[in-house]
Design a protein around this motif. Structure first.
Motif, mmCIF file in Angstrom:
data_model
loop_
_atom_site.group_PDB
_atom_site.id
_atom_site.type_symbol
_atom_site.label_atom_id
_atom_site.label_comp_id
_atom_site.label_asym_id
_atom_site.label_seq_id
_atom_site.Cartn_x
_atom_site.Cartn_y
_atom_site.Cartn_z
ATOM 1 N N ASP A 194 -1.192 10.264 -11.454
ATOM 2 C CA ASP A 194 -0.102 9.300 -11.578
ATOM 3 C C ASP A 194 0.422 9.240 -13.009
ATOM 4 O O ASP A 194 1.567 8.856 -13.235
ATOM 5 C CB ASP A 194 -0.567 7.905 -11.161
ATOM 6 C CG ASP A 194 -0.893 7.827 -9.679
ATOM 7 O OD1 ASP A 194 -0.206 8.510 -8.892
ATOM 8 O OD2 ASP A 194 -1.841 7.112 -9.318
ATOM 9 N N SER A 195 -0.441 9.603 -13.977
ATOM 10 C CA SER A 195 -0.089 9.481 -15.389
ATOM 11 C C SER A 195 -1.078 10.290 -16.218
ATOM 12 O O SER A 195 -2.209 10.536 -15.786
ATOM 13 C CB SER A 195 -0.149 8.007 -15.805
ATOM 14 O OG SER A 195 -0.054 7.861 -17.212
ATOM 15 N N ASP A 219 4.419 7.842 -16.226
ATOM 16 C CA ASP A 219 4.348 7.536 -14.796
ATOM 17 C C ASP A 219 5.415 8.381 -14.090
ATOM 18 O O ASP A 219 6.014 9.264 -14.686
ATOM 19 C CB ASP A 219 4.565 6.042 -14.535
ATOM 20 C CG ASP A 219 5.849 5.520 -15.180
ATOM 21 O OD1 ASP A 219 6.912 6.161 -15.000
ATOM 22 O OD2 ASP A 219 5.804 4.486 -15.858
ATOM 23 N N TRP A 220 5.648 8.069 -12.818
ATOM 24 C CA TRP A 220 6.628 8.842 -12.037
ATOM 25 C C TRP A 220 7.914 8.052 -11.795
ATOM 26 O O TRP A 220 8.584 8.246 -10.781
ATOM 27 C CB TRP A 220 6.008 9.281 -10.701
ATOM 28 C CG TRP A 220 5.029 10.388 -10.881
ATOM 29 C CD1 TRP A 220 3.685 10.282 -10.989
ATOM 30 C CD2 TRP A 220 5.323 11.782 -11.000
ATOM 31 N NE1 TRP A 220 3.111 11.515 -11.174
ATOM 32 C CE2 TRP A 220 4.097 12.459 -11.180
ATOM 33 C CE3 TRP A 220 6.502 12.531 -10.977
ATOM 34 C CZ2 TRP A 220 4.016 13.835 -11.336
ATOM 35 C CZ3 TRP A 220 6.424 13.910 -11.129
ATOM 36 C CH2 TRP A 220 5.189 14.542 -11.309
#
Length: 327
Positions: free
Chosen positions: A145-146, A105-106
């Motif tokens: 996002d991932s 993720d971020w």
């Protein structure tokens, strides 16, 4: 004696490089900041045991555990070498594709990349370095996002058919790198499955079920094997002698790893007629064609362009290169 020396050189160079990359990882802690020089996308989180795991060979003399990720630009960079290796030594190798989960993720802010937009320029640079087509603008237009959804999708495809799963991951990468599609979205995953001939309904069921456990198994094994980045390829023979090739390397590294473990391997000289290659690999970049046929990139481009002009090939062009396919 010569083969023993070769094996020692390979092991020493890999060990030295792994230590160097580990030290680099102390400072460079962003997995999407792939280093074109070392040819790796580094892992940043998780405890690594670095134990030597036992690798079982199957039907062929050499087993390769290949740790990759659909969004790993350095892995896209070794597609030419891997495609050549399969053509020349496919009778002696089994490749087990394992997913690494490059981008969970971020939830971090480090290494020069803190948001998706920071990746765009980096990917454009990687494209020029590897001479493989990548349009980094996906991170500006429809960022991921991932990478976990695409990793799980590949594991779901493997449940159905391992060969189709390899083709499926290739289609996902083409959608990402050339079409700027967000391959974490189910509709993009489903479209790639349709192109590959997978059962979409079963893929969805496995994607939401068993594939998640298989992906977690890959992550667990990565820790046991000491995976610190992608691509990482572990070569092993029946006696569990192992050679590791870490990062994007010239073709000789992969070939020598096979020969070090199985000296009896005889290089196969496949039909390198251009259109015949497209029967094996439906799409080829100029770099892939150049590596497979042992020629320069400009020479490969001339050959493919001539066939395109003759109407025998289709072409998809982006700002950093082209992808050819048979009509």
């Amino acid at each position: 004696m010569k083969l023993l020396s070769l094996l020692l050189i390979l092991i020493c160079s890999i060990n030295l490089q792994s230590q160097t990359n580990f030290n680099m990882n102390e400072n460079k802690t962003n997995p999407l900041l792939c280093d074109p020089v070392s040819g790796t996308c580094e892992i940043t989180t998780g405890e690594i045991t670095n134990e030597k795991a036992h690798i079982e060979t199957e039907n062929k003399p050499v087993k390769i555990i290949y740790y990759t990720d659909p969004i790993c630009s350095s892995c896209w960079g070794i597609e030419p070498q891997l495609r050549k290796l399969k053509l020349e030594y496919g009778d002696y190798i089994d490749i087990d594709y394992r997913m690494g989960g490059l981008l969970p993720d971020w939830s971090y802010n480090s290494g020069g990349i803190s948001k998706p937009a920071d990746v765009a320029h980096h990917w454009d640079e990687a494209s020029l370095h590897y001479e493989m087509p990548i349009d980094g603008n996906v991170w500006l237009e429809d960022p991921l996002d991932s990478s976990y959804p695409s990793c799980i999708a590949v594991k779901a495809a493997q449940i159905q058919d391992k060969e189709k799963a390899v083709k499926f991951m290739r289609v996902l990468r083409e959608k990402l790198y050339l079409e700027k599609k967000n391959i974490s979205k189910w509709e993009i995953i489903a479209d790639a499955a349709k192109i590959t001939g997978l059962n979409i309904q079963k893929l969805k069921e496995d994607y939401e079920g068993d594939a998640k456990k298989l992906f977690q198994d890959d992550l667990n094994l990565a820790k046991t094997l000491g995976v610190r980045g992608f691509p990482t390829l572990f070569f092993a023979d029946a006696n569990n002698n192992q050679v590791t090739v870490y990062g994007s390397k010239p073709y000789a590294y992969y070939e020598n790893a096979v020969l070090a473990l199985f000296p009896e391997a005889k290089k196969k000289n496949p039909n390198k007629n251009t259109l015949s290659l497209f029967e094996i690999y439906p799409t080829l970049t100029p770099k892939e064609y150049a590596v497979i046929c042992t020629m320069s990139y400009p020479e490969a481009e001339v050959v493919l362009e001539e066939l395109y002009d003759e109407g025998k090939l289709d072409k998809k062009s982006i700002k950093n290169g082209s992808l050819y396919s048979k009509k």
